[in-house]
Design a protein around this motif. Sequence first.
Motif, PDB file in Angstrom:
ATOM      1  N   GLY A 107      -7.330   6.202   2.689  1.00  0.00           N
ATOM      2  CA  GLY A 107      -6.652   5.139   3.890  1.00  0.00           C
ATOM      3  C   GLY A 107      -6.235   3.966   3.202  1.00  0.00           C
ATOM      4  N   VAL A 161       1.068  -1.247   0.077  1.00  0.00           N
ATOM      5  CA  VAL A 161      -0.228  -0.171   0.354  1.00  0.00           C
ATOM      6  C   VAL A 161       0.966   1.073   0.503  1.00  0.00           C
ATOM      7  CG1 VAL A 161      -2.320  -0.863   1.069  1.00  0.00           C
ATOM      8  CG2 VAL A 161      -0.072  -0.010   2.984  1.00  0.00           C
ATOM      9  N   THR A 168       3.580  12.771   5.354  1.00  0.00           N
ATOM     10  CA  THR A 168       3.681  14.816   4.929  1.00  0.00           C
ATOM     11  C   THR A 168       4.651  14.281   5.972  1.00  0.00           C
ATOM     12  OG1 THR A 168       1.681  13.608   7.376  1.00  0.00           O
ATOM     13  CG2 THR A 168       1.476  15.033   4.787  1.00  0.00           C
ATOM     14  N   GLN A 185      -6.335   4.359  -5.444  1.00  0.00           N
ATOM     15  CA  GLN A 185      -7.262   4.273  -4.417  1.00  0.00           C
ATOM     16  C   GLN A 185      -8.311   4.965  -4.117  1.00  0.00           C
ATOM     17  OE1 GLN A 185      -4.372   5.017  -0.964  1.00  0.00           O
ATOM     18  NE2 GLN A 185      -6.064   5.285   0.333  1.00  0.00           N
TER      19      GLN A 185
HETATM   20  P1  UTP Z   1       1.583   5.736   7.708  1.00  0.00           P
HETATM   21  O1  UTP Z   1      -0.017   5.960   8.711  1.00  0.00           O
HETATM   22  O2  UTP Z   1       2.542   6.145   7.783  1.00  0.00           O
HETATM   23  O3  UTP Z   1       0.596   7.274   6.449  1.00  0.00           O
HETATM   24  O4  UTP Z   1       0.339   4.468   6.411  1.00  0.00           O
HETATM   25  P2  UTP Z   1       1.467   8.093   5.392  1.00  0.00           P
HETATM   26  O5  UTP Z   1       0.136   9.432   4.845  1.00  0.00           O
HETATM   27  O6  UTP Z   1       1.805   7.324   4.513  1.00  0.00           O
HETATM   28  O7  UTP Z   1       2.423   9.179   6.290  1.00  0.00           O
HETATM   29  P3  UTP Z   1       1.880  10.364   7.206  1.00  0.00           P
HETATM   30  O8  UTP Z   1       0.994  10.120   8.284  1.00  0.00           O
HETATM   31  O9  UTP Z   1       0.835  11.116   6.460  1.00  0.00           O
HETATM   32  O10 UTP Z   1       3.314  11.028   7.542  1.00  0.00           O
HETATM   33  C1  UTP Z   1       1.260   3.454   6.525  1.00  0.00           C
HETATM   34  C2  UTP Z   1       0.859   2.759   5.117  1.00  0.00           C
HETATM   35  O11 UTP Z   1      -0.210   2.756   4.272  1.00  0.00           O
HETATM   36  C3  UTP Z   1      -0.783   3.605   2.694  1.00  0.00           C
HETATM   37  C4  UTP Z   1       1.634   4.410   3.611  1.00  0.00           C
HETATM   38  O12 UTP Z   1       1.596   4.405   1.925  1.00  0.00           O
HETATM   39  C5  UTP Z   1       1.636   3.257   3.945  1.00  0.00           C
HETATM   40  O13 UTP Z   1       2.719   2.531   3.694  1.00  0.00           O
HETATM   41  N1  UTP Z   1      -1.129   4.312   3.068  1.00  0.00           N
HETATM   42  C6  UTP Z   1      -2.155   5.537   3.554  1.00  0.00           C
HETATM   43  C7  UTP Z   1      -2.120   4.331   1.854  1.00  0.00           C
HETATM   44  O14 UTP Z   1      -1.929   3.822   0.942  1.00  0.00           O
HETATM   45  N2  UTP Z   1      -3.623   5.062   1.575  1.00  0.00           N
HETATM   46  C8  UTP Z   1      -3.526   5.825   2.496  1.00  0.00           C
HETATM   47  O15 UTP Z   1      -4.228   6.341   2.112  1.00  0.00           O
HETATM   48  C9  UTP Z   1      -3.066   5.647   3.677  1.00  0.00           C
END
Ligand code: UTP
Length: 476
Positions: A219, A111, A117, A193
């Motif tokens: 998400g 994913v 961010t 997604q």
């Molecule tokens: P994180 O919780 O680390 O979120 O995602 P993020 O968006 O990558 O990072 P921040 O919070 O903005 O810093 C955990 C995993 O879920 C994937 C991310 O790519 C990572 O592999 N993910 C998260 C998705 O694929 N889609 C989403 O909408 C959110």
Amino acid sequence: MGYASEISVANVAAKVNAVGQGHVLKFLPELSPGQQQAYLEQLAGLDWDLINKLVQSVVKHPEKFTISGDVKPAPFYENKPADAAKKQKLCDAFGRGEQLLREGKIAAFVVAGGQGTRLGWDGPKGTFPSTPIKKKPLFQCFAEYLLALGNRYGKPIAFYIMTSPQNDGPTREFWKKHQYFGMDPKNVMFFPQDQMPAIAFDGRVLLERKDSLALSPNGHGGSLLALWKSGAIADMKKRGITQISYFQVDNPIVRCIDPLFIGLHDMDGAQMSSKMLPKAYSKEKLGNFCIIDGKLTVIEYSDLPDELAEQRLPDGELRFRAGSIALHALKVEFVEQLNSKGFALPFHRAEKKIQCVDFETGQPLKIEKPNAVKLETFVFDALPLTGKSIIYETDRQDEFGPIKAMEGNDSVVTSEATTTTRNAAWLEAAGVKVPRKADGTPDCVIEIASSFALYPQDVVDKRVAEIKAGAHVYLE
Ligand code: UTP
């Protein structure tokens, strides 16, 4: 006539007005015909009834999380059991996983749609240079792992990559530019997604510009729908794939496919399974695997009441110690059944600073504090929907090197250190002398490519008998 041209202002206006979001059309007359068309398509593609429901239940009147019912820690398979029968089961599971790989039945699934961010990297997170010596991008680590695994078991592995509408193009370009890191492009599939709009605390959806809502990916829980909608599940079935190995994009030492874990999941007839880490301390920021009224559920660290988090067993271990590290095995049939029956994961609320324009003037605002709610679903919320699920313990040092930020916890710094620690242990077990500092940590940097070793037991070729203090050693 195509779908897009059938979208009329009247239809979209009827939908958004019905749910009190008419402000999104305020700047429509100022847009060019092309912008209008694209914007109307964006608006028509959203589920406004769902947005309306979430405005009420998650944005305006959020319910405080409470645990209703009987809550117990979830059972798990220990990774180093003392009992002979349990050891044998793990051995058999590894064999089963290897057999599935020989038959080409396991797909890898990352994913990679998140916005990353906290890391603040300019580009999809998978393109981040992650390894301690060669600075390999995360995507390259996965490609190398899957190539090595495919070669070992004589069947190429199909790799599915979930992107977001924002990073889909740059992700595909990156893979193309790097010739798919040696993978056959036919075995690498990308799909985006869905997105959700950010919602101001007063319930109005935010506009990022006059011609676009402030949208963000919905998400990692969105992956269960995206796998289906994109045709990935159909593609897997055509290839004879029965199991999906799910992982996150941020970990360079992740076992993209762990035969033991998937083998255990398959042997037990589970639909969706998880790996767990024993938490380092009671409130470590990991979801907690619990059984609530008989259903496996992950309770977020912030929602686990202190009196449960602090409970200890007679041997001093935390009673609720199984922490989720977002590694799952999913039966293809399970994802198919969810989608064909229809399912909905709950949306979680995250208060964020979201770039947007003023509702009245359309001018960009300077955002200094959280101004909106971002709505996301989490993949682990599918666990209570399973009939059968297993949890398998893993070692922190073995495969938990997430990169969430540039420094601090779960950062580039800790991930690189974990990589060296893991590799030092592998080499030492094979008889290599590794220098260590007074605090016991390795006094060197070691990077091991998957082509050199996938498992610790692969390190039989003692190419280095001894590592000098301060050395940088790369093995491939
Ligand atoms: P994180 O919780 O680390 O979120 O995602 P993020 O968006 O990558 O990072 P921040 O919070 O903005 O810093 C955990 C995993 O879920 C994937 C991310 O790519 C990572 O592999 N993910 C998260 C998705 O694929 N889609 C989403 O909408 C959110």
